[in-house]
Design an enzyme around this catalytic site. Structure first.
Site, PDB file in Angstrom:
ATOM      1  N   HIS A 138       1.049  -7.378   7.177  1.00  0.00           N
ATOM      2  CA  HIS A 138      -0.372  -7.356   6.805  1.00  0.00           C
ATOM      3  C   HIS A 138      -0.855  -8.759   6.463  1.00  0.00           C
ATOM      4  CE1 HIS A 138       0.465  -3.037   6.149  1.00  0.00           C
ATOM      5  NE2 HIS A 138      -0.820  -2.874   6.427  1.00  0.00           N
ATOM      6  N   LYS A 142      -3.443  -9.048   1.189  1.00  0.00           N
ATOM      7  CA  LYS A 142      -3.078  -7.681   0.764  1.00  0.00           C
ATOM      8  C   LYS A 142      -2.271  -7.742  -0.534  1.00  0.00           C
ATOM      9  CE  LYS A 142      -0.987  -3.310   2.258  1.00  0.00           C
ATOM     10  NZ  LYS A 142      -1.975  -2.496   1.536  1.00  0.00           N
TER      11      LYS A 142
END
Ligand SMILES: NC(=O)C1=CN([C@@H]2O[C@H](COP(=O)(O)OP(=O)(O)OC[C@H]3O[C@@H](n4cnc5c(N)ncnc54)[C@H](O)[C@@H]3O)[C@@H](O)[C@H]2O)C=CC1
Ligand SMILES: O=C(O)C1=N[C@H](C(=O)O)C[C@H](O)C1
Length: 225
Positions: A138, A142
């Site tokens: 990600h 995040k």
């Protein structure tokens, strides 16, 4: 009440997912956005819950817990897309689901739901000698690791396995489940290239939840199976 008259709210409306959801709700045409809240908005939780029949929550664990404290007073249904809950917070979600219809979906896509089911099916065939790891990739902003999706897949797999996490660049979301044998490997992979599949899955989940009562904490598998 016809479907087009159903008011929905967004908790986390100014975020990456909140913005994508706003567009998707408009395009889908089934619901209309009656209230939206984020960290800096003037909209109170009370107003959000009073004005919406279903709330999409893509905020933060603290934001979700505060929201659920209020939704029980108004019987507002909730689609929780937020991730990063600790064990105590997860127990709270389950407790609240007995009072209010709540669906918890750490990944609202049909692809990630299929990935979790496929992983379960494959691990049941393979001998325990296969090393198993779940990888999630990600963007660097995040906050939680492993991802909510990785933990959801983890719950489907009974064998011991590792988690590998990459937080870098702009990756919107990729998950791989890897099984390593002596001379053979299996990799199952799911990747999104925009946030649209998350938003479309959340809207599908909301339509499904409309006719459901409180009870257990619902999941995307309940929606798709
Ligand atoms: N279930 C799924 O398929 C997906 C889940 N997510 C999860 O959704 C959450 C949000 O993700 P992004 O939109 O990328 O984050 P973001 O940081 O871009 O947006 C977060 C939003 O929540 C708001 N917020 C934060 N704390 C709040 C609080 N206490 N009360 C009210 N609003 C609050 C912020 O103001 C902002 O509008 C994360 O937990 C993420 O992991 C993200 C993408 C897909
Ligand atoms: O924070 C994100 O962006 C995402 N979060 C979810 C997760 O934690 O699994 C789903 C998705 O992969 C994007």
């Amino acid at each position: 009440m016809s479907a087009k008259n159903i008011p929905v709210g967004i908790n986390g409306s100014s975020g990456k997912m909140g913005k994508m959801l706003r567009k998707a709700i408009l395009q889908d045409g089934t619901f209309y956005l009656s209230a939206a809240r984020n960290t800096n908005s003037d909209t109170t939780l009370q107003t959000l819950c009073k004005m919406a029949k279903i709330i999409f929550d893509f905020s933060s664990p603290k934001g979700t817990i505060a929201l659920l404290e209020e939704t029980t007073k108004h019987s507002t249904k909730v689609i929780i897309g937020t991730t990063g809950f600790n064990d105590k917070q997860m127990l709270y979600l389950k407790k609240m689901a007995k009072k209010n219809a709540i669906l918890y979906a750490p990944n609202t896509t049909i692809g990630a739901t299929a990935l979790a089911l496929a992983s379960k099916a494959i691990e049941q065939i393979l001998p325990s000698s296969f090393d198993t790891t779940i990888l999630d990739i990600h963007h660097k902003d995040k906050k939680d690791a492993p991802s909510g999706t990785a933990l959801m897949i983890s719950q489907q797999i009974s064998r011991t396995h590792d988690h590998t996490t990459i937080r870098a660049g702009k990756s919107i979301g990729e998950h791989q489940v890897m099984f390593f044998g002596e001379d053979e490997e299996i990799t199952l992979s799911h990747k999104v290239t925009s946030r649209k599949p998350f938003a479309l899955g959340a809207i599908k989940a909301a339509k499904w939840l409309l006719n459901k009562e409180s009870g257990s904490l619902y999941s995307m598998q309940d929606v798709f199976l």
